[in-house]
Design an enzyme around this catalytic site. Structure first.
Site, PDB file in Angstrom:
ATOM      1  N   GLU A  53     -62.564 -18.458 -40.329  1.00 18.42           N
ATOM      2  CA  GLU A  53     -61.290 -19.178 -40.284  1.00 18.42           C
ATOM      3  C   GLU A  53     -61.493 -20.647 -40.633  1.00 18.42           C
ATOM      4  O   GLU A  53     -60.731 -21.224 -41.408  1.00 18.42           O
ATOM      5  CB  GLU A  53     -60.658 -19.040 -38.909  1.00 18.42           C
ATOM      6  CG  GLU A  53     -59.277 -19.659 -38.824  1.00 18.42           C
ATOM      7  CD  GLU A  53     -58.812 -19.796 -37.392  1.00 18.42           C
ATOM      8  OE1 GLU A  53     -57.603 -19.707 -37.182  1.00 18.42           O
ATOM      9  OE2 GLU A  53     -59.643 -20.006 -36.500  1.00 18.42           O
ATOM     10  N   ASP A 110     -57.846 -12.863 -40.340  1.00 12.65           N
ATOM     11  CA  ASP A 110     -57.227 -14.165 -40.620  1.00 12.65           C
ATOM     12  C   ASP A 110     -58.164 -15.012 -41.474  1.00 12.65           C
ATOM     13  O   ASP A 110     -57.738 -15.653 -42.438  1.00 12.65           O
ATOM     14  CB  ASP A 110     -56.807 -14.882 -39.342  1.00 12.65           C
ATOM     15  CG  ASP A 110     -57.952 -15.212 -38.409  1.00 12.65           C
ATOM     16  OD1 ASP A 110     -59.022 -14.576 -38.495  1.00 12.65           O
ATOM     17  OD2 ASP A 110     -57.780 -16.124 -37.566  1.00 12.65           O
TER      18      ASP A 110
END
Length: 359
Positions: A53, A110
């Site tokens: 991320e 993500d």
């Protein structure tokens, strides 16, 4: 599957249309503080570990600041160090001092999504087809390994392993990165990306518990379509779920999905808005939103840019108690970048980097 300890660093700025000179100065400070010489983005309050991320957010910032040398270094380190060659995705966590720096061989969608989105934006920025080719490979792997149809909905799992519990799925709705999914749909013309958007928004419309009617960070989707807070995590709207209105706003700032967020946020004076709420008990955090959390609040409520500028600062918050009673330093050194109307809208959103479930 145990939930491990949570720690991170708070890095905040306001959400605002920033002058280019300001943005470049902020970007240089960000690199000096969190980017190692090899382009690894570090979580300075968590033993200098790195996550996909953080790499993806930094790549987005590099594109937005037209910093191709930094982008290429970030991408090279990420691709060469974190790539899982078995599926084309990325190992989610890197610990530089562990015997095996990549002990958990799972991914985090993500992070994968942000990396692919940054590569796609890089192709548009610098007209280099190699970036788009790399992005296409990642998005194809995401569809192949993490997108499933369950309870009549198409959803993206948080990772390849550990989230399909047979009778239910554990989902993280803050992984529904709608602006990225929209970009992938425009790039590939695959209906799967548009279905993910529509089904993700439909599911969000049904997530909401307690007096706040807000979703929890982690949600269990049952085979019959019913949803409830996932039992493996505290039933809170906190440092994960706060990104939901951010991603919705980037796609549609007038979306009806923002209504419960606006109602809850407006029920408190700005500087007295709790940092989290337990959606089962209605208990709220003993501390209030600051920095990046306030920036998301202001963006969601359409607060004037002048007010957002007042929250532009760097904050380090010391640890409070145990992670279960609530640490105030559960925030990642990551940065979120959106581009709206061809101008940078920058938020280093404070959030926790949640140590994830492993098989």
């Amino acid at each position: 599957m145990p939930l491990r300890a949570l720690v991170a660093v708070i890095v905040t700025t306001a959400v605002m249309l920033v002058p280019r000179a300001w943005a470049q100065t902020a970007w240089e400070r960000y690199k000096a503080r969190f980017m190692m010489p090899d382009a690894r983005i570090i979580d300075t309050a968590n033993g200098n570990v790195s996550h996909t991320e953080g790499q993806g957010f930094a790549m987005l910032l590099a594109v937005a600041n037209n910093d191709r040398p930094a982008f290429d270094k970030l991408w090279q380190w990420t691709d060469s160090t974190l790539r899982d060659k078995s599926n084309g995705l990325f190992y989610w966590r890197y610990n530089p001092v562990a015997p095996d720096p990549i002990a958990d061989k799972n991914n985090a969608t993500d992070g994968d999504t942000l990396i692919a989105w940054a590569l796609l934006r890089a192709q548009k920025q610098w007209q280099d087809k190699r970036y788009a080719t790399a992005s296409d490979a990642i998005t194809a792997s995401l569809l192949k390994y993490t997108v499933v149809t369950f309870a009549g909905r198409q959803v993206m799992l948080p990772g390849v392993k550990g989230f399909n519990r047979n009778d239910h799925l554990n989902l993280n709705p803050s992984y529904f990165i709608f602006p990225a999914w929209r970009a992938f749909a425009e790039r590939t013309h695959l209906t799967a990306w548009r279905t993910l958007q529509s089904d993700g928004q439909a599911l969000l419309g049904q997530m909401g518990w307690g007096k706040s009617h807000l979703p929890s960070d982690w949600v269990a989707l049952r085979a019959d379509g019913k949803m409830l807070p996932a039992k493996e995590w505290p039933p809170r709207m906190s440092f994960d779920a706060i990104r939901i209105p951010l991603y919705i706003s980037w796609v549609d700032p007038h979306s009806a999905l923002l209504a419960p967020w606006k109602a809850w946020m407006q029920s408190y004076p700005r500087l007295q808005t709790p940092a989290w709420i337990n959606v089962s008990t209605n208990e709220v955090a003993p501390w209030n939103m600051a920095g990046g959390l306030l920036a998301v609040r202001d963006l969601t409520l359409g607060e004037p840019l002048e007010r957002r500028r007042l929250t532009t600062r760097m904050i380090i918050t010391p640890p409070a108690s145990s992670c279960w009673s609530g640490w105030r330093n559960r925030i990642s050194a990551s940065a979120v970048m959106a581009l709206q109307v061809s101008q940078p809208v920058c938020l280093r959103a404070e959030r926790k980097e949640q140590e994830r479930l492993t098989m």
